[in-house]
Design a protein around this motif. Structure first.
Motif, mmCIF file in Angstrom:
data_model
loop_
_atom_site.group_PDB
_atom_site.id
_atom_site.type_symbol
_atom_site.label_atom_id
_atom_site.label_comp_id
_atom_site.label_asym_id
_atom_site.label_seq_id
_atom_site.Cartn_x
_atom_site.Cartn_y
_atom_site.Cartn_z
ATOM 1 N N ASP A 9 0.832 -1.199 0.000
ATOM 2 C CA ASP A 9 0.000 0.000 0.000
ATOM 3 C C ASP A 9 0.872 1.256 0.000
ATOM 4 O O ASP A 9 1.723 1.430 0.876
ATOM 5 C CB ASP A 9 -0.917 0.012 1.226
ATOM 6 C CG ASP A 9 -1.902 -1.147 1.203
ATOM 7 O OD1 ASP A 9 -2.400 -1.477 0.120
ATOM 8 O OD2 ASP A 9 -2.161 -1.732 2.280
ATOM 9 N N GLY A 10 0.669 2.122 -1.007
ATOM 10 C CA GLY A 10 1.439 3.345 -1.105
ATOM 11 C C GLY A 10 2.678 3.244 -1.967
ATOM 12 O O GLY A 10 3.475 4.185 -2.020
ATOM 13 N N PHE A 11 2.856 2.116 -2.681
ATOM 14 C CA PHE A 11 4.045 1.942 -3.518
ATOM 15 C C PHE A 11 4.124 3.028 -4.598
ATOM 16 O O PHE A 11 3.134 3.649 -4.960
ATOM 17 C CB PHE A 11 4.036 0.557 -4.177
ATOM 18 C CG PHE A 11 2.984 0.391 -5.252
ATOM 19 C CD1 PHE A 11 3.256 0.686 -6.582
ATOM 20 C CD2 PHE A 11 1.704 -0.060 -4.927
ATOM 21 C CE1 PHE A 11 2.292 0.541 -7.563
ATOM 22 C CE2 PHE A 11 0.731 -0.213 -5.908
ATOM 23 C CZ PHE A 11 1.018 0.094 -7.227
ATOM 24 N N VAL A 47 -3.794 -3.429 -5.178
ATOM 25 C CA VAL A 47 -2.965 -2.646 -4.265
ATOM 26 C C VAL A 47 -2.939 -1.201 -4.758
ATOM 27 O O VAL A 47 -2.596 -0.935 -5.910
ATOM 28 C CB VAL A 47 -1.530 -3.210 -4.191
ATOM 29 C CG1 VAL A 47 -0.744 -2.493 -3.100
ATOM 30 C CG2 VAL A 47 -1.555 -4.718 -3.932
ATOM 31 N N VAL A 48 -3.303 -0.271 -3.879
ATOM 32 C CA VAL A 48 -3.372 1.140 -4.241
ATOM 33 C C VAL A 48 -2.017 1.799 -4.004
ATOM 34 O O VAL A 48 -1.431 1.678 -2.924
ATOM 35 C CB VAL A 48 -4.460 1.863 -3.424
ATOM 36 C CG1 VAL A 48 -4.517 3.339 -3.800
ATOM 37 C CG2 VAL A 48 -5.817 1.208 -3.671
ATOM 38 N N SER A 49 -1.531 2.503 -5.021
ATOM 39 C CA SER A 49 -0.248 3.188 -4.924
ATOM 40 C C SER A 49 -0.390 4.491 -4.152
ATOM 41 O O SER A 49 -1.493 4.881 -3.754
ATOM 42 C CB SER A 49 0.290 3.473 -6.330
ATOM 43 O OG SER A 49 -0.395 4.578 -6.906
ATOM 44 N N GLY A 50 0.731 5.183 -3.998
ATOM 45 C CA GLY A 50 0.696 6.480 -3.348
ATOM 46 C C GLY A 50 0.543 7.628 -4.321
ATOM 47 O O GLY A 50 0.686 8.783 -3.944
ATOM 48 N N THR A 51 0.249 7.316 -5.571
ATOM 49 C CA THR A 51 0.127 8.338 -6.608
ATOM 50 C C THR A 51 -1.298 8.402 -7.137
ATOM 51 O O THR A 51 -1.710 7.583 -7.964
ATOM 52 C CB THR A 51 1.093 8.057 -7.776
ATOM 53 O OG1 THR A 51 2.435 8.008 -7.280
ATOM 54 C CG2 THR A 51 0.999 9.148 -8.837
ATOM 55 N N GLY A 52 -2.076 9.310 -6.615
ATOM 56 C CA GLY A 52 -3.413 9.576 -7.137
ATOM 57 C C GLY A 52 -4.376 8.415 -7.099
ATOM 58 O O GLY A 52 -5.317 8.373 -7.895
ATOM 59 N N GLY A 53 -4.159 7.463 -6.218
ATOM 60 C CA GLY A 53 -5.067 6.331 -6.120
ATOM 61 C C GLY A 53 -4.896 5.288 -7.210
ATOM 62 O O GLY A 53 -5.702 4.353 -7.323
#
Length: 229
Positions: A9-11, A47-53
């Motif tokens: 999460d947040g990659f 898995v949601v990244s740390g870039t704009g969802g």
């Protein structure tokens, strides 16, 4: 060589996509000598990244005992201290502190990922690679003490504080640990892994395909120690 790229999460998406495309193309160019997949510590999931969802899907759980390579990306988000309140959030209630990169990286320590990475690093048939802040995940988990590694320039002090021999290079090869520095180093790291594991002809073909020339010298602990300038 089978490469498992770890999502958490947040990659940072570019930390993942850049080496993924390079390694995938290397698999095509080598007739299947390289394969690559997206995994997570928890198994198949979005898995949601740390870039704009932006989200990517992990198709399997990380298999720490599978021979090949495990690649850990960094996180994307706000740069600063977790307790800091950005100006745009003042007066609007509590800041969303989870958007800070240190928090996103630190959160991985509460998952199964550190234990899985420890298992992978203990195996002689597994190379662990990182892009950008991925090396900080390993360092904060206590897995890099005494090793040579690099990271984003803003994270080099943290590497040093955890007992890492910091090398300010684009890519650092420390045997079964290969680390890349900043975000776009994922391209260079992927090409270097192809050169090291498959051969320079395949790596050069992919380099030409992507019209990308690797930057700098890959640092390795070989040759004489240079005298100071």
């Amino acid at each position: 060589m089978h490469v498992q790229i770890v999502l958490f999460d947040g990659f940072d998406p570019l930390d993942v996509i850049a080496p993924y495309e390079v390694l995938y193309a290397g698999g095509v160019a080598s007739g299947g000598a390289v394969s690559v997949e997206l995994v997570s510590a928890e198994g198949a999931r979005e898995v949601v990244s740390g870039t704009g969802g932006l989200a990517l899907r992990a198709t399997a759980a990380l298999d720490a005992e599978r021979p090949g390579c495990v690649l850990v990306p960094g996180a994307s988000g706000r740069i600063g201290e977790p307790g800091e309140v950005p100006e745009e959030d003042e007066g609007s209630g509590e800041a969303e502190r989870d958007e800070f990169i240190p928090v996103l990286l630190g959160r991985t320590l509460t998952t199964e990922l550190p234990a899985l990475l420890k298992t992978a690093m203990a195996r002689p048939d597994v190379t662990v690679a990182t892009v950008c802040g991925g090396s900080l995940v390993l360092a904060m988990a206590g897995l890099l003490e005494g090793r040579h590694a690099t990271s984003h320039h803003l994270g080099l002090d943290l590497l040093d504080a955890t007992g890492v021999h910091v090398v300010n290079a684009r890519v650092v090869d420390d045997g079964d640990l290969v680390t890349g520095s900043s975000v776009t180093s994922g391209l260079d790291l992927g090409l270097y892994l192809l050169e090291r594991e498959v051969g320079p002809r395949v790596a050069h073909a992919v380099e030409e395909l992507f019209a990308h020339e690797r930057r700098g010298v890959v640092w390795r602990a070989r040759g004489p120690v240079p005298a100071p300038f």
